[in-house]
Design a protein around this motif. Structure first.
Motif, PDB file in Angstrom:
ATOM      1  N   ILE A  39       0.857  -1.180   0.000  1.00 25.79           N
ATOM      2  CA  ILE A  39       0.000   0.000   0.000  1.00 25.79           C
ATOM      3  C   ILE A  39       0.897   1.235   0.000  1.00 25.79           C
ATOM      4  N   PRO A  40       0.772   2.085  -0.999  1.00 22.01           N
ATOM      5  CA  PRO A  40       1.640   3.261  -1.095  1.00 22.01           C
ATOM      6  C   PRO A  40       1.360   4.274   0.015  1.00 22.01           C
ATOM      7  N   ASP A  41       2.348   5.117   0.292  1.00 20.57           N
ATOM      8  CA  ASP A  41       2.200   6.152   1.306  1.00 20.57           C
ATOM      9  C   ASP A  41       1.405   7.346   0.789  1.00 20.57           C
ATOM     10  N   THR A  42       1.269   7.456  -0.485  1.00 18.78           N
ATOM     11  CA  THR A  42       0.597   8.600  -1.088  1.00 18.78           C
ATOM     12  C   THR A  42      -0.887   8.339  -1.299  1.00 18.78           C
ATOM     13  N   ASN A  43      -1.679   9.394  -1.425  1.00 19.59           N
ATOM     14  CA  ASN A  43      -3.095   9.248  -1.744  1.00 19.59           C
ATOM     15  C   ASN A  43      -3.331   9.296  -3.250  1.00 19.59           C
ATOM     16  N   ASP A  60      -7.611   3.755  -5.631  1.00 19.47           N
ATOM     17  CA  ASP A  60      -7.063   4.610  -4.576  1.00 19.47           C
ATOM     18  C   ASP A  60      -6.587   3.753  -3.406  1.00 19.47           C
ATOM     19  N   LYS A  61      -5.927   4.402  -2.466  1.00 16.20           N
ATOM     20  CA  LYS A  61      -5.311   3.707  -1.332  1.00 16.20           C
ATOM     21  C   LYS A  61      -6.341   2.955  -0.486  1.00 16.20           C
ATOM     22  N   ASP A  62      -7.495   3.550  -0.252  1.00 12.53           N
ATOM     23  CA  ASP A  62      -8.521   2.897   0.571  1.00 12.53           C
ATOM     24  C   ASP A  62      -9.068   1.640  -0.104  1.00 12.53           C
ATOM     25  N   THR A  63      -9.289   1.721  -1.414  1.00 16.65           N
ATOM     26  CA  THR A  63      -9.786   0.553  -2.149  1.00 16.65           C
ATOM     27  C   THR A  63      -8.728  -0.540  -2.179  1.00 16.65           C
TER      28      THR A  63
END
Length: 174
Positions: free
Chosen positions: A2-6, A30-33
């Protein structure tokens, strides 16, 4: 991972995986998905075992993890096979039935989503929202939907009399 960026992540879909099977498509996540998808895969490869002291411990099932690591299929049936169109319809129907029952219990009315909702209805709702409410430009919406013709995307654009009138009133005539 999971990347640190949004920032949205580009996901290239293989032509054999998409409708039409003639061209690759790019979609975004996106990060949440991505976190939800990771959780889904984790749930598929783990199970909970009761310990001697009465507590529970989550363990990774090695065989399932090995299969999952090499699996190109993200959404699978309970038999770990590619989820079929019929399978998607069943999931939506089951979810709509639960919603119908809950609304019936709480309000006494039956919205009958089971008969009115389909994968296409959900896609149509999403497209209508991004074009009409989120004000996403049609060319961008066209790419998000994977349409090759702008006329296909324009079907989702609705313009009411009031909306047209308000837009006209915003025009500054000089």
């Amino acid at each position: 991972i999971i990347p640190d960026t949004n920032e949205a992540i580009d996901v290239c879909l293989d032509p054999s995986m998409v409708k039409g099977k003639s061209k690759s498509r790019v979609t975004y996540i996106d990060k949440d998905t991505l976190r939800l998808l990771n959780d889904m895969i984790y749930d598929r490869i783990t199970k909970t075992r009761k310990q001697k002291d009465g507590s529970y411990k989550t363990v990774i099932q090695r065989k399932k993890a090995k299969i999952e690591k090499n699996n190109a299929i993200l959404f699978t049936s309970s038999k770990q096979e590619r989820l079929t169109t019929e399978g998607v319809y069943k999931i939506i129907k089951r979810t709509c039935q639960r919603a119908d029952n809950k609304i019936m219990k709480e309000t006494g009315r039956n919205p009958d989503y089971t008969k009115r909702v389909s994968p296409h209805t959900l896609r149509h709702t999403f497209m209508s929202y991004i074009v009409n409410d989120a004000k996403i430009p049609i060319p961008v919406a066209m790419q998000l939907a994977g349409h090759s013709r702008i006329q296909t995307t324009q079907r989702y654009v609705k313009s009411s009399h009031e909306k047209t009138k308000k837009t006209y009133q915003k025009i500054r005539w000089e």
